[in-house]
Design a protein around this motif. Sequence first.
Motif, short mmCIF file in Angstrom:
data_model
loop_
_atom_site.label_atom_id
_atom_site.label_comp_id
_atom_site.label_asym_id
_atom_site.label_seq_id
_atom_site.Cartn_x
_atom_site.Cartn_y
_atom_site.Cartn_z
N VAL A 119 0.85 -1.20 0.00
CA VAL A 119 0.00 0.00 0.00
C VAL A 119 0.88 1.25 0.00
O VAL A 119 0.62 2.21 -0.73
N PHE A 120 1.94 1.20 0.80
CA PHE A 120 2.81 2.35 0.88
C PHE A 120 3.62 2.54 -0.40
O PHE A 120 4.04 3.66 -0.72
N LEU A 121 3.86 1.48 -1.15
CA LEU A 121 4.51 1.63 -2.45
C LEU A 121 3.67 2.52 -3.35
O LEU A 121 4.20 3.40 -4.05
N SER A 122 2.37 2.33 -3.35
CA SER A 122 1.48 3.19 -4.12
C SER A 122 1.60 4.63 -3.65
O SER A 122 1.66 5.57 -4.46
N HIS A 123 1.64 4.82 -2.34
CA HIS A 123 1.83 6.16 -1.75
C HIS A 123 3.09 6.81 -2.29
O HIS A 123 3.10 7.99 -2.68
N GLN A 124 4.17 6.04 -2.36
CA GLN A 124 5.45 6.61 -2.76
C GLN A 124 5.57 6.81 -4.27
O GLN A 124 6.35 7.65 -4.71
N ILE A 125 4.84 6.05 -5.05
CA ILE A 125 4.77 6.34 -6.48
C ILE A 125 4.10 7.70 -6.68
O ILE A 125 4.54 8.53 -7.47
N GLY A 126 3.04 7.93 -5.91
CA GLY A 126 2.41 9.24 -5.92
C GLY A 126 3.37 10.32 -5.44
O GLY A 126 3.42 11.43 -6.00
N SER A 127 4.16 10.02 -4.41
CA SER A 127 5.14 10.98 -3.91
C SER A 127 6.18 11.32 -4.97
O SER A 127 6.55 12.49 -5.15
N PHE A 128 6.66 10.30 -5.66
CA PHE A 128 7.62 10.52 -6.74
C PHE A 128 7.07 11.49 -7.78
O PHE A 128 7.73 12.46 -8.17
N LEU A 129 5.84 11.24 -8.20
CA LEU A 129 5.25 12.11 -9.22
C LEU A 129 5.00 13.51 -8.69
O LEU A 129 5.22 14.50 -9.39
N GLY A 130 4.55 13.63 -7.44
CA GLY A 130 4.29 14.95 -6.87
C GLY A 130 5.55 15.78 -6.78
O GLY A 130 5.57 16.97 -7.14
N VAL A 131 6.65 15.17 -6.30
CA VAL A 131 7.91 15.91 -6.16
C VAL A 131 8.52 16.21 -7.52
O VAL A 131 8.94 17.34 -7.80
N TRP A 132 8.57 15.20 -8.39
CA TRP A 132 9.20 15.39 -9.70
C TRP A 132 8.41 16.38 -10.55
O TRP A 132 8.99 17.27 -11.18
N LEU A 133 7.08 16.23 -10.59
CA LEU A 133 6.28 17.16 -11.39
C LEU A 133 6.39 18.59 -10.86
O LEU A 133 6.37 19.55 -11.64
N GLY A 134 6.52 18.72 -9.53
CA GLY A 134 6.68 20.05 -8.97
C GLY A 134 7.89 20.77 -9.56
O GLY A 134 7.80 21.92 -10.01
#
Length: 406
Positions: free
Chosen positions: A347-362
């Motif tokens: 479940v947390f892997l999904s969270h961190q894929i979202g984190s990757f996109l949020g930070v990188w897209l920023g």
Amino acid sequence: MTAQSARRMPWLIIASGSLIVMLTFGPRSAMGFFQLPMLADTGWDRSTFGLAMALQNLFWGLSQPFFGALADKYGTARVLVISGLLYAAGLLVMSHAAGPMWLHVGGGILVGMAIGAGSFSVVLSAFARHVTPQQRSMAFGIGTAAGSAGMFLFAPISQTLITQYGWSDSLVIMGVMMLIVPLLAFPLRGNSSSGTQSQAQFQQSIGEALNEAFRHRSYLLLVSGFFVCGFQVAFITAHFPAYLGDIGIDARYAVIAMACIGFFNIAGSLAAGVIGQRYSKPYFLAYIYIGRSIAVTAFLLLPQTPFSVIVFAIVMGLLWLSTVPPTNALVAIMFGTRHLGLLGGMVFLSHQIGSFLGVWLGGFLYDRFGSYDAVWWLGVVLGLFAAAVHLPIRERPVDRPIAVAA
């Protein structure tokens, strides 16, 4: 009240695990304060720093199921020792990064794996093995609040260290602090076969557990919703201090805002543990995501002043990690604690894929358009999506016909 529900909380285990989460969550939540001084000295752009933080979040997520499975099989304490050593090494490499590659290796890959070995899924699964189901949500709330306390404490600590010693030496100092983690790990020794709840565990292999989980509709919805949590909080953690500078807010309000998020995060996490114990966890999670979308929308549309920054930080702090106790509790309810480190890690892997996109897209969209606005509004839309997918989740154990027949 039954003897099981009246059993005392294992406070030594909870205290040690909470201190570990505070230490592992603290430095990574303060990374945003290092962005501008580091880039000023090195001449790198925000995309470079954003990619390092995105890699940190990605490797946190990728390593979480792996370390969770190792903790389930070989013992939580051993994995936590690895966490402390990796964390210290990663911050040391980051502090002496001579080029972007070393920033990505140290601050991205090594620190990300260290957090994966010492973060929520590993520690909370150890809690779950030693508390009753009636105590579980509250124990998860305490552990999550400790992560919030780390954010609250390390915001002023990191800023003070940077002011006094510079960003490079500050990273070295925090790396030394991470060597405390192995010393705190001893009370959390033991694997999934130990603990007071081991006799109630359903026996199955890792493959069987994964197959059961990914065929379960409610688990898949939980996984997809937690992606959004990662996107939202990681973007703010990495880019909010820089964003405030862009809109002309004095830098000291960035420190105050991140400290407010951490402080009110403590209250939000503890409240989530209490609320999740009494009310529907899926509906509670939906309300959290709706609240985040409303808060961001109001912050963007209303006049942005130091006062509005503090109000926004307080509201987001209450909603920040309040998703973690009910999310992990739902996984434990659905599948038990036998493979909680692994399944919670997925479940947390999904969270961190979202984190990757949020930070990188920023970083990427800022360098492309000169603004963070697109990522803010994408987070609002995703928050509404997350609220919608949590509503159909069923808060009950998975059906196991074979176990029933046996």
